[in-house]
Design an enzyme around this catalytic site. Structure first.
Site, PDB file in Angstrom:
ATOM      1  N   ASP A  65       7.601   0.620  -2.672  1.00 48.17           N
ATOM      2  CA  ASP A  65       6.813   0.215  -1.493  1.00 48.17           C
ATOM      3  C   ASP A  65       5.305   0.279  -1.752  1.00 48.17           C
ATOM      4  OD1 ASP A  65       7.278   3.056  -1.511  1.00 48.17           O
ATOM      5  OD2 ASP A  65       6.640   3.201   0.580  1.00 48.17           O
ATOM      6  N   HIS A  66       4.923   0.718  -2.966  1.00 49.88           N
ATOM      7  CA  HIS A  66       3.496   0.789  -3.309  1.00 49.88           C
ATOM      8  C   HIS A  66       3.101  -0.167  -4.445  1.00 49.88           C
ATOM      9  CE1 HIS A  66       2.677   4.489  -0.898  1.00 49.88           C
ATOM     10  NE2 HIS A  66       4.007   4.477  -0.930  1.00 49.88           N
ATOM     11  N   HIS A 141       4.867  14.614  -5.053  1.00 51.78           N
ATOM     12  CA  HIS A 141       5.658  13.695  -4.232  1.00 51.78           C
ATOM     13  C   HIS A 141       6.951  13.364  -4.968  1.00 51.78           C
ATOM     14  CE1 HIS A 141       6.986  10.452  -1.750  1.00 51.78           C
ATOM     15  NE2 HIS A 141       6.672   9.509  -2.609  1.00 51.78           N
ATOM     16  N   HIS A 270       1.008   5.000   6.438  1.00 49.89           N
ATOM     17  CA  HIS A 270       2.361   5.195   5.897  1.00 49.89           C
ATOM     18  C   HIS A 270       3.241   5.830   6.969  1.00 49.89           C
ATOM     19  CE1 HIS A 270       5.520   6.409   2.993  1.00 49.89           C
ATOM     20  NE2 HIS A 270       5.000   5.495   2.191  1.00 49.89           N
TER      21      HIS A 270
END
Ligand SMILES: [Zn+2]
Ligand SMILES: [Zn+2]
Length: 307
Positions: A65-66, A141, A270
């Site tokens: 998604d990045h 993360h 986000h």
């Protein structure tokens, strides 16, 4: 001053109103895209930012998604001659995936048609001009080898026009030299040192951009005294267990980070479509009142604090 334009503010999957992660930080003629989720090209067009000089792309991590938007963006750049080179920054872990996407899928043996630089970044300074620098810092993360980025102007001493007038220094090159810290000799023979016309040093603007992050409290030292922190709020406290499981933050945790780091402003992005915007904001503002929830195409001017 840094200017921020949000291109995509949704977590994991797009929603009707929100695209996937991407934002642009601008300073004078410089532009830096941070992350490039799917659909970013169209968001660039809709935002009015345009593609010009958008040749530095900083990646926080390699989750899809990045980064998926890089494929389409590169394919457009290849057909568009005005871009001279593309620099993509990230950890090796992130760049490995980007390499597979760009060389394995987009290019497949074809030449990019312009220098395409995948630049491995480690925590520390990564980019510098005479006015500001960008530093990367490590972010937890889900084992993704993530980075956050600090954009910080160097302290500067304001030019005191009144003092220059009193000293009869004519406008033009003499003043420019003084601003740059050089001693000058006027036509009448007087020597003027910069200290005579420059005020006390003032701190520059500090903007911290964090991507996806679990354990945000670990970032306090990196983002301390930021004029603005941009970070995620994928969950609310009611789902703290999910946040911890997937290495994300709650709105409350992000607000605690801003508070403990003595930030001036917090901008959340986000976000998940499971929650209402006002619920996310309320949870954060209870702890850190100057919190904003970014929508796609929102812009912010980040300036140094006045104190
Ligand atoms: Zn994400
Ligand atoms: Zn992620």
């Amino acid at each position: 001053m840094f200017e921020l334009v949000f291109l995509g503010t949704s977590a994991s999957a797009p929603s009707i109103r929100r695209g996937l992660s991407s934002l642009v930080v601008m300073h004078d003629e410089y532009r830096f895209m941070v992350d490039c989720g799917e659909g970013t090209q169209r968001q660039i067009l809709r935002s009015g930012v345009g593609f010009k000089r958008l040749n530095h792309i900083l990646l926080t991590h390699g989750h899809l998604d990045h980064i998926l938007g890089l494929a389409g963006l590169l394919s457009t750049f290849m057909r568009w001659e005005a871009i001279e080179e593309v620099n993509i920054y990230g950890t090796q872990h992130t760049l490995d995936r980007v390499h597979d996407l760009l060389y394995g899928v987009v290019l497949r043996g074809q030449e990019p048609g312009m220098p395409l630089n995948l630049i491995e970044v480690r925590p520390g300074p990564i980019f510098r001009t005479n006015k500001f620098e960008i530093r990367a810092f490590p972010v937890d993360h889900r084992g993704s080898s993530s980075l956050g980025y600090v954009f910080e102007e160097f302290p500067h001493r304001p030019f005191l026009t009144d003092a220059a007038e009193r000293l009869d220094i004519p406008p033009g090159p003499w003043r420019k030299d003084l601003v740059q810290g050089k001693e000058i000799t006027l036509q009448d023979g007087r020597v003027i040192s910069p200290d005579m016309v420059l005020g006390e040093a003032r701190p520059g603007t500090k903007l911290s951009v964090v991507g996806d992050v679990g354990k945000p409290f670990k970032l306090i030292d990196y983002v301390r005294d930021s004029d603005a922190i941009v970070t995620e709020a994928t969950y609310l406290t009611e789902e703290l267990d999910m946040a911890e499981k997937f290495g994300h933050s709650t709105a409350e945790q992000s607000a605690q980070l801003a508070k403990q780091a003595n930030a001036k402003m917090l901008i959340l992005n986000h976000v998940s479509r499971r929650y209402r915007d006002d619920a996310i904001l309320a949870e954060a503002q209870a702890i850190f009142p100057n919190t904003h929830l970014a929508a796609d195409f929102d812009t912010f001017q980040i300036k140094a604090r006045e104190d």
